[in-house]
Enzyme design. Structure first.
Site, mmCIF file in Angstrom:
data_model
loop_
_atom_site.group_PDB
_atom_site.id
_atom_site.type_symbol
_atom_site.label_atom_id
_atom_site.label_comp_id
_atom_site.label_asym_id
_atom_site.label_seq_id
_atom_site.Cartn_x
_atom_site.Cartn_y
_atom_site.Cartn_z
ATOM 1 N N LYS A 1 3.675 -72.114 -7.918
ATOM 2 C CA LYS A 1 4.426 -71.871 -6.657
ATOM 3 C C LYS A 1 3.437 -72.010 -5.394
ATOM 4 O O LYS A 1 2.852 -70.919 -5.043
ATOM 5 C CB LYS A 1 5.157 -70.550 -6.542
ATOM 6 C CG LYS A 1 6.444 -70.538 -5.411
ATOM 7 C CD LYS A 1 7.164 -71.348 -5.939
ATOM 8 C CE LYS A 1 8.578 -71.745 -4.837
ATOM 9 N NZ LYS A 1 9.465 -72.640 -5.498
ATOM 10 N N SER B 1 13.186 -76.163 -6.119
ATOM 11 C CA SER B 1 13.412 -74.649 -5.609
ATOM 12 C C SER B 1 14.743 -74.256 -5.342
ATOM 13 O O SER B 1 15.526 -74.289 -5.961
ATOM 14 C CB SER B 1 12.330 -74.328 -4.811
ATOM 15 O OG SER B 1 12.033 -72.908 -4.747
#
Length: 590
Positions: free
Chosen positions: A191, A389
């Site tokens: 991430k 996402s």
């Protein structure tokens, strides 16, 4: 004196009345022009669709009545409009070919450019021709134009073919100059979005994933150009390594990158030959705006709704980085999907997603709306440039998911970013704070100081719960064990082709493919599509354009170019949702 003032007052009143009357007449005239512009375009026999690749590509075009009235080319091109125009040109027997003029063109993503290219290849299946010309070709325009039967270049032009690179921004030190720091909680080693604010360079996991998807995108581009131009992939990579943009134009012909070196007026002669008309005859051509007014096939059968969800996912309009940006506003999208659910005329919904993500909370609300809609009628997702996402969050529970081969998707992970402005307030501005509280965490989130270790632990637990929920949503939607989802999650970004192998998507295909799947799931024999949400009417668009308050932002963007983006982000950092499920803010693929 009184007489003088009376005459002055009468004159001023007259001027005001004339201005009001002229304003009303102008509006009436504009409405008339709008009505005439909305009328259908008559296509003459033996015509050509002139497709100008100039401007900024985005998922849907912004209506710009001022540009239409003044004859100017709009700053933005809508992918939806472009694909529709190419489809109409294929279906219309009076249109014999497409002339592509390559200009200064900025694609919003590799997947969008691939979609245009595939539409042009489909056009050629009708037996019609495509001719492309450029004073110079950017890599993006060359990739698209390589489908052409004949590809021409100005004798002094260039072909920019150099490969792909990503140069992400890092603004931690810039924020520090203002006394601002960012405290971070995240789940997922891949991430990487917060690195822009908390690091000086790319982490190794991020470098790994960026290398993977850049290599994958480039492989698709090379293979596509190789097939169309009949140049080996090895040769195309060798040309990129040589940076052929600076090569002699005759060399470009020997490399088979272009077919002929011609000036603009000479290209007209070549097109006339293709049309089999005399050199003195005029070419009957249609522009993009003309094509949008060409009547398509008559709508019949049941309705399939195509709902466009593109941009950052935000809780409300104020959450977008700029008021002029298009965003996926959770409460509005949820209401729109509810209307489609209750509309008995709509038999299936295709959700067109082009989003890097955004607010985790907003993504969950839209996921819920999609789930409710799915209980009533089929929902098929068509992924555009990005569906990652939060963009993947809102997609994962659809009945079926299509991705472009170069869509960036996955990135299943969540992070929380909490700006600490205490350095700015205390050290830079000289603001002092004191504290009185009734309970242990009564001052949680105060501007006076950063979070302490215990508060960060509480936030970490909250982020972890959000990640587990995200992972659970994916597991349920994709019918996979949570443990399997974890293996491909951790915030990892996947290319569409790779996402197919790990079952994040069901098939590689276009928006048209998604519509056909929705028709199949709804068991329809005849159908037509309608696009949602509906845009503003012509007059509303004009008034919005005239009253645009973002003129300064637009001028700053034009002046600073790529350097504007990090500055714009710093400006809006306090409006961002603290808990995010999104890709890096600027992938900056060159």
């Amino acid at each position: 004196m009184k007489q003088f003032l009376k005459y002055v007052a009468a004159t001023v009143t007259g001027i005001v009345l004339v201005a009001v009357i002229m304003g009303i007449l102008s509006i009436i005239s504009l409405v008339g022009l709008a009505a005439s512009s909305a009328s259908s375009t008559n296509v003459e026999e033996n015509s050509v669709f002139a497709l100008s690749l100039s401007g900024q590509l985005q998922e849907r075009s912004d209506s710009n009545p001022l540009a239409e009235l003044t004859g100017q080319v709009g700053e933005s091109l809508g992918l939806d409009d472009m694909l529709s125009a190419i489809r109409k040109a294929k279906e219309n027997d009076d249109i014999k070919g497409i002339y592509i003029e390559a200009g200064i063109f900025a694609g919003d993503s590799p997947a969008s450019m691939h979609a245009i290219r595939e539409a042009l290849l489909d056009f050629k299946k009708s037996g019609k021709w495509i001719v492309a010309y450029g004073d110079s070709y950017t890599q993006a325009t060359y990739y698209i134009c390589s489908v052409a039967d004949k590809l021409y270049l100005n004798p002094e032009g260039m072909v920019d073919w150099h490969g792909l690179a990503s140069t992400p921004y890092f603004v931690k030190d810039l924020l520090a100059k203002f006394g601002v720091k960012v405290q971070l909680c995240k789940v997922g080693k891949y991430k990487s979005a917060p690195e822009m604010l908390t690091a000086d360079g790319m982490s190794e996991p991020n470098r790994e994933q960026v290398t993977a998807y850049l290599t994958g995108v480039w492989k698709v581009m090379v293979n596509d150009v190789s097939k169309s131009r009949k140049i080996s992939a090895d040769s195309l990579n060798a040309y990129a390594d040589r940076y052929v943009a600076l090569a002699d134009q005759q060399e470009l012909m020997k490399m088979k990158l272009v077919d002929k070196l011609l000036y603009t007026d000479q290209v007209k002669g070549e097109i006339k030959k293709m049309l089999k008309i005399d050199a003195d005859d005029d070419i009957k051509q249609l522009s993009m705006s003309d094509m949008l007014n060409v009547k398509g096939k008559k709508k019949k059968g049941e309705e399939v709704a195509v709902y466009y969800a593109y941009g950052d996912i935000v809780d409300s309009e104020t959450g977008s980085m700029m008021q002029s940006d298009h965003s996926i506003v959770a409460n509005k999208v949820c209401k729109d999907l509810e209307k489609l659910m209750k509309d008995d005329d709509v038999k299936a919904v295709v959700l067109r997603v082009n989003s890097p993500g955004g607010s985790a909370y907003a993504s969950e609300q839209i996921w819920h709306a999609v789930t409710q809609l799915k209980e009533k009628k089929p929902v098929v997702v068509s992924m555009g440039g990005y569906a990652a996402s939060g963009g993947y969050y809102i997609s994962c529970n659809a009945n079926y998911i299509y991705s472009e081969p170069t869509t960036l998707t996955g990135s299943i992970g969540i992070f929380g970013m909490f700006p600490d402005f205490s350095g700015l307030l205390t050290d830079k501005l000289g603001v002092k704070f004191d504290e009185v509280k009734t309970n242990k965490h009564a001052a949680f989130g105060t501007m006076a100081r950063p979070f302490n270790a215990e508060e960060m632990e509480l936030l970490g637990n909250y982020i972890d719960r959000g990640y587990k929920l995200f992972r659970k949503r994916v597991a349920e939607g994709r019918k996979m064990p949570v443990e399997k989802v974890e293996e491909i999650a951790q915030g990892r970004v996947w290319l569409g082709n790779d996402a197919l192998d790990i079952k994040l998507v069901d098939a590689i295909g276009s928006l048209d493919d998604a519509v056909k799947k929705a028709v199949q799931l709804a068991k329809l024999t005849e159908y037509h599509t309608n696009s949602y949400p509906e845009g503003d009417d012509w007059l509303s668009s004009l008034l919005n354009k005239v009253s645009n308050q973002n003129y300064l932002d637009e001028q700053m963007h034009a002046t600073l170019g790529e350097y504007y983006e990090p500055l714009r982000f710093v400006k809006s950092i306090n409006r961002q949702s603290a808990i995010q499920a999104r890709l890096p803010y600027y992938l900056n693929i060159k």
